[in-house]
Motif scaffolding. Structure first.
Motif, short mmCIF file in Angstrom:
data_model
loop_
_atom_site.label_atom_id
_atom_site.label_comp_id
_atom_site.label_asym_id
_atom_site.label_seq_id
_atom_site.Cartn_x
_atom_site.Cartn_y
_atom_site.Cartn_z
N PHE A 49 -6.64 -14.44 12.09
CA PHE A 49 -5.36 -13.73 12.08
C PHE A 49 -4.70 -13.85 10.72
CE2 PHE A 49 -0.77 -14.42 12.23
CZ PHE A 49 -0.34 -13.16 12.60
N HIS A 50 -4.65 -15.06 10.18
CA HIS A 50 -4.00 -15.31 8.90
C HIS A 50 -4.68 -14.53 7.78
CE1 HIS A 50 -2.40 -17.66 5.52
NE2 HIS A 50 -1.40 -17.94 6.33
N SER A 51 -5.99 -14.49 7.80
CA SER A 51 -6.75 -13.76 6.79
C SER A 51 -6.47 -12.26 6.86
CB SER A 51 -8.25 -14.03 6.98
OG SER A 51 -9.00 -13.30 6.05
N LYS A 52 -6.51 -11.70 8.07
CA LYS A 52 -6.24 -10.26 8.24
C LYS A 52 -4.81 -9.93 7.84
CE LYS A 52 -9.44 -8.28 11.38
NZ LYS A 52 -9.74 -6.90 11.15
N ALA A 53 -3.86 -10.78 8.26
CA ALA A 53 -2.46 -10.53 7.92
C ALA A 53 -2.25 -10.57 6.41
CB ALA A 53 -1.56 -11.56 8.61
N SER A 54 -2.91 -11.50 5.73
CA SER A 54 -2.81 -11.59 4.28
C SER A 54 -3.37 -10.34 3.62
CB SER A 54 -3.55 -12.83 3.76
OG SER A 54 -2.92 -14.00 4.22
N ASP A 55 -4.50 -9.85 4.12
CA ASP A 55 -5.10 -8.62 3.58
C ASP A 55 -4.15 -7.43 3.76
OD1 ASP A 55 -7.37 -10.03 2.91
OD2 ASP A 55 -8.57 -9.28 4.59
N ILE A 56 -3.57 -7.31 4.93
CA ILE A 56 -2.66 -6.20 5.22
C ILE A 56 -1.44 -6.27 4.30
CG2 ILE A 56 -1.08 -5.27 6.95
CD1 ILE A 56 -3.25 -6.05 9.05
N LEU A 57 -0.89 -7.47 4.14
CA LEU A 57 0.28 -7.61 3.26
C LEU A 57 -0.07 -7.28 1.82
CD1 LEU A 57 1.95 -10.83 4.70
CD2 LEU A 57 2.86 -8.50 4.72
N ALA A 58 -1.23 -7.72 1.37
CA ALA A 58 -1.65 -7.44 -0.01
C ALA A 58 -1.79 -5.93 -0.23
CB ALA A 58 -2.95 -8.14 -0.32
N LYS A 59 -2.38 -5.24 0.74
CA LYS A 59 -2.55 -3.79 0.62
C LYS A 59 -1.21 -3.06 0.64
CE LYS A 59 -7.18 -3.56 2.55
NZ LYS A 59 -8.00 -3.19 3.71
N SER A 60 -0.29 -3.55 1.45
CA SER A 60 1.00 -2.88 1.57
C SER A 60 1.87 -3.08 0.34
CB SER A 60 1.75 -3.36 2.81
OG SER A 60 2.24 -4.68 2.62
N GLN A 61 1.57 -4.09 -0.45
CA GLN A 61 2.37 -4.37 -1.65
C GLN A 61 1.81 -3.68 -2.89
OE1 GLN A 61 2.58 -8.64 -1.68
NE2 GLN A 61 4.07 -8.68 -0.03
N LYS A 62 0.62 -3.09 -2.77
CA LYS A 62 0.06 -2.36 -3.90
C LYS A 62 0.81 -1.05 -4.07
CE LYS A 62 -4.74 -3.87 -3.79
NZ LYS A 62 -6.12 -3.41 -3.58
N LYS A 63 1.00 -0.67 -5.31
CA LYS A 63 1.64 0.62 -5.57
C LYS A 63 0.59 1.71 -5.39
CE LYS A 63 5.08 -1.19 -8.65
NZ LYS A 63 5.69 -1.17 -9.97
N PRO A 64 0.96 2.79 -4.75
CA PRO A 64 -0.01 3.87 -4.55
C PRO A 64 -0.43 4.47 -5.90
CG PRO A 64 2.15 4.49 -3.68
CD PRO A 64 2.25 3.10 -4.19
N GLU A 65 -1.71 4.78 -5.99
CA GLU A 65 -2.22 5.40 -7.20
C GLU A 65 -1.82 6.87 -7.24
OE1 GLU A 65 -6.40 4.82 -7.63
OE2 GLU A 65 -6.27 2.69 -7.10
N LYS A 66 -1.49 7.32 -8.42
CA LYS A 66 -1.14 8.73 -8.56
C LYS A 66 -2.42 9.55 -8.61
CE LYS A 66 3.20 7.97 -10.93
NZ LYS A 66 3.98 8.23 -12.12
N THR A 67 -2.44 10.62 -7.89
CA THR A 67 -3.61 11.49 -7.90
C THR A 67 -3.26 12.80 -8.61
OG1 THR A 67 -3.03 12.39 -5.74
CG2 THR A 67 -4.55 10.53 -5.77
#
Length: 69
Positions: A49-67
């Protein structure tokens, strides 16, 4: 803000570490009459759970790439 007393103190004072979450889960499960949790299994599940939650938080804090269109 910490809650030193009251019904939610044990949740609000949890630092979110694997050890703290494992202890909290074990404490809650042991309150259910007749249940005897397997500590190693709970630790494994909390670690996942902790590992998945950390992954989700890390992804949510990334700035979206401009396309380019």
């Amino acid at each position: 803000m910490f809650a030193f007393t009251g019904p939610f103190a044990q949740f609000q004072n949890n630092d979110g570490s694997v050890d703290a979450i494992t202890k909290l889960v074990l404490d809650l499960v042991r309150k259910v009459p007749g249940l005897d949790p397997d500590q190693k299994l709970v630790e494994q599940l909390v670690q996942r759970f902790h590992s998945k939650a950390s992954d989700i938080l890390a992804k949510s804090q990334k700035k979206p790439e401009k396309t380019l269109r």
